[in-house]
Design a protein around this motif. Structure first.
Motif, PDB file in Angstrom:
ATOM      1  N   ARG A  75       0.844  -1.198   0.000  1.00 16.95           N
ATOM      2  CA  ARG A  75       0.000   0.000   0.000  1.00 16.95           C
ATOM      3  C   ARG A  75       0.880   1.248   0.000  1.00 16.95           C
ATOM      4  NH1 ARG A  75      -3.755  -0.092   4.941  1.00 16.95           N
ATOM      5  NH2 ARG A  75      -1.925  -0.992   5.961  1.00 16.95           N
ATOM      6  N   ARG A  76       0.412   2.267  -0.709  1.00 20.58           N
ATOM      7  CA  ARG A  76       1.117   3.545  -0.810  1.00 20.58           C
ATOM      8  C   ARG A  76       0.102   4.658  -0.556  1.00 20.58           C
ATOM      9  NH1 ARG A  76       5.671   5.142  -4.309  1.00 20.58           N
ATOM     10  NH2 ARG A  76       5.701   2.934  -4.860  1.00 20.58           N
ATOM     11  N   ALA A  77       0.474   5.593   0.301  1.00 21.73           N
ATOM     12  CA  ALA A  77      -0.361   6.773   0.543  1.00 21.73           C
ATOM     13  C   ALA A  77       0.480   8.008   0.253  1.00 21.73           C
ATOM     14  CB  ALA A  77      -0.869   6.790   1.979  1.00 21.73           C
ATOM     15  N   ARG A  78      -0.175   8.983  -0.355  1.00 25.65           N
ATOM     16  CA  ARG A  78       0.513  10.231  -0.688  1.00 25.65           C
ATOM     17  C   ARG A  78      -0.248  11.400  -0.071  1.00 25.65           C
ATOM     18  NH1 ARG A  78       1.182   8.093  -6.753  1.00 25.65           N
ATOM     19  NH2 ARG A  78       3.314   7.301  -6.585  1.00 25.65           N
ATOM     20  N   ILE A  79       0.446  12.203   0.722  1.00 21.58           N
ATOM     21  CA  ILE A  79      -0.113  13.451   1.240  1.00 21.58           C
ATOM     22  C   ILE A  79       0.374  14.545   0.307  1.00 21.58           C
ATOM     23  CG2 ILE A  79      -0.169  15.079   3.159  1.00 21.58           C
ATOM     24  CD1 ILE A  79       0.426  12.731   5.035  1.00 21.58           C
ATOM     25  N   ARG A 108      -3.634   5.426  -2.272  1.00 19.06           N
ATOM     26  CA  ARG A 108      -4.584   6.453  -1.844  1.00 19.06           C
ATOM     27  C   ARG A 108      -3.872   7.794  -1.738  1.00 19.06           C
ATOM     28  NH1 ARG A 108      -8.404   3.715   2.865  1.00 19.06           N
ATOM     29  NH2 ARG A 108      -9.184   2.014   1.552  1.00 19.06           N
ATOM     30  N   TRP A 109      -4.677   8.854  -1.858  1.00 21.83           N
ATOM     31  CA  TRP A 109      -4.189  10.232  -1.827  1.00 21.83           C
ATOM     32  C   TRP A 109      -4.911  10.998  -0.727  1.00 21.83           C
ATOM     33  CZ3 TRP A 109      -0.803  11.809  -5.863  1.00 21.83           C
ATOM     34  CH2 TRP A 109      -0.638  10.870  -6.890  1.00 21.83           C
ATOM     35  N   LEU A 110      -4.181  11.882  -0.031  1.00 21.59           N
ATOM     36  CA  LEU A 110      -4.777  12.702   1.007  1.00 21.59           C
ATOM     37  C   LEU A 110      -4.352  14.152   0.799  1.00 21.59           C
ATOM     38  CD1 LEU A 110      -6.430  12.839   3.656  1.00 21.59           C
ATOM     39  CD2 LEU A 110      -4.253  12.546   4.880  1.00 21.59           C
ATOM     40  N   SER A 111      -5.338  15.038   0.713  1.00 24.25           N
ATOM     41  CA  SER A 111      -5.041  16.464   0.648  1.00 24.25           C
ATOM     42  C   SER A 111      -4.359  16.883   1.946  1.00 24.25           C
ATOM     43  CB  SER A 111      -6.334  17.260   0.467  1.00 24.25           C
ATOM     44  OG  SER A 111      -6.083  18.634   0.627  1.00 24.25           O
ATOM     45  N   ARG A 112      -3.284  17.632   1.816  1.00 25.71           N
ATOM     46  CA  ARG A 112      -2.537  18.085   2.986  1.00 25.71           C
ATOM     47  C   ARG A 112      -3.444  18.835   3.980  1.00 25.71           C
ATOM     48  NH1 ARG A 112       2.432  17.617   2.976  1.00 25.71           N
ATOM     49  NH2 ARG A 112       2.685  17.807   0.711  1.00 25.71           N
ATOM     50  N   ARG A 113      -4.468  19.524   3.489  1.00 22.82           N
ATOM     51  CA  ARG A 113      -5.399  20.223   4.374  1.00 22.82           C
ATOM     52  C   ARG A 113      -6.084  19.268   5.351  1.00 22.82           C
ATOM     53  NH1 ARG A 113      -9.715  21.664   2.134  1.00 22.82           N
ATOM     54  NH2 ARG A 113      -9.410  20.689   0.142  1.00 22.82           N
ATOM     55  N   LEU A 168      -8.165   8.314   6.119  1.00 23.12           N
ATOM     56  CA  LEU A 168      -8.712   9.583   5.628  1.00 23.12           C
ATOM     57  C   LEU A 168      -8.566   9.756   4.113  1.00 23.12           C
ATOM     58  CD1 LEU A 168      -7.326  12.055   8.320  1.00 23.12           C
ATOM     59  CD2 LEU A 168      -9.684  11.226   8.096  1.00 23.12           C
ATOM     60  N   ALA A 169      -7.680   8.996   3.520  1.00 23.37           N
ATOM     61  CA  ALA A 169      -7.301   9.214   2.125  1.00 23.37           C
ATOM     62  C   ALA A 169      -8.337   8.665   1.144  1.00 23.37           C
ATOM     63  CB  ALA A 169      -5.936   8.581   1.860  1.00 23.37           C
TER      64      ALA A 169
END
Length: 177
Positions: A75-79, A108-113, A168-169
């Motif tokens: 798994r990979r998540a990007r902020i 998955r991607w997560l907005s820094r906000r 959250l992503a």
């Protein structure tokens, strides 16, 4: 076990993937990384929404596909900063389906906000089973190398941080740049 900074080595990550039995998770928190010929080509081509994978991507895809085939969850998540994303993040998004997801990674991607209330380590990292690999970069995104530890506190911090981001992503297929 904790290493000092280990310089970039093409064999390091293949060795880590080959010894991993259960889980490999990766958290990326930068809006740009080192210079990349594929990124430069993408810019020159007018920033297409999707990008065919390059020949030199095959080694990565094979490595991930082999791990997933052995039952390793990758798994990979990007902020990322949004509104708008950086050109580099837009390129990452364009290549993710054909590279990472096609190889078997969940992304998955997560907005820094949305990450403001999360406790996060100061560096990008991988957790391979019980081993943390910190990625170290210069200010302009050039990769300096890795630092490796199996310190249980570091493993727990990274696992907990990754799972908080993951919860959250947004799945890659749903995330818009």
């Amino acid at each position: 076990m904790s290493s000092g900074l280990v310089p970039p080595d093409e064999e390091f990550f293949p060795a880590m993937f080959k010894q991993t039995r259960r889980s490999a998770v990766h958290l990326e928190m930068r809006d740009g990384y080192m210079a990349d010929e594929q990124f430069d080509r993408w810019l020159a081509d007018g920033r297409p929404a999707q990008v065919a994978r390059a020949e030199d991507d095959e080694a990565w895809m094979s490595l991930v596909a082999d791990a997933v085939g052995r039952g390793v969850e990758v798994r990979r998540a990007r902020i990322v900063s949004t509104g708008p994303v950086s050109a580099y993040v837009a390129w990452l998004h364009a290549v993710t389906a054909g590279l990472n997801v096609a190889a078997g990674e969940q992304v998955r991607w997560l907005s820094r906000r949305k990450a403001s209330m999360l406790t996060l380590p100061g560096n990008d990292f991988w957790v391979f089973d019980e081993t943390v690999v910190w990625n170290h970069f210069t200010g302009d995104g050039e990769w300096l190398g890795v630092e490796v530890t199996d310190d249980p506190a570091a493993v727990e911090l990274c696992r907990t941080s990754f799972e908080a981001v993951w919860a959250l992503a947004t799945d890659h297929a749903e995330f818009r740049v």
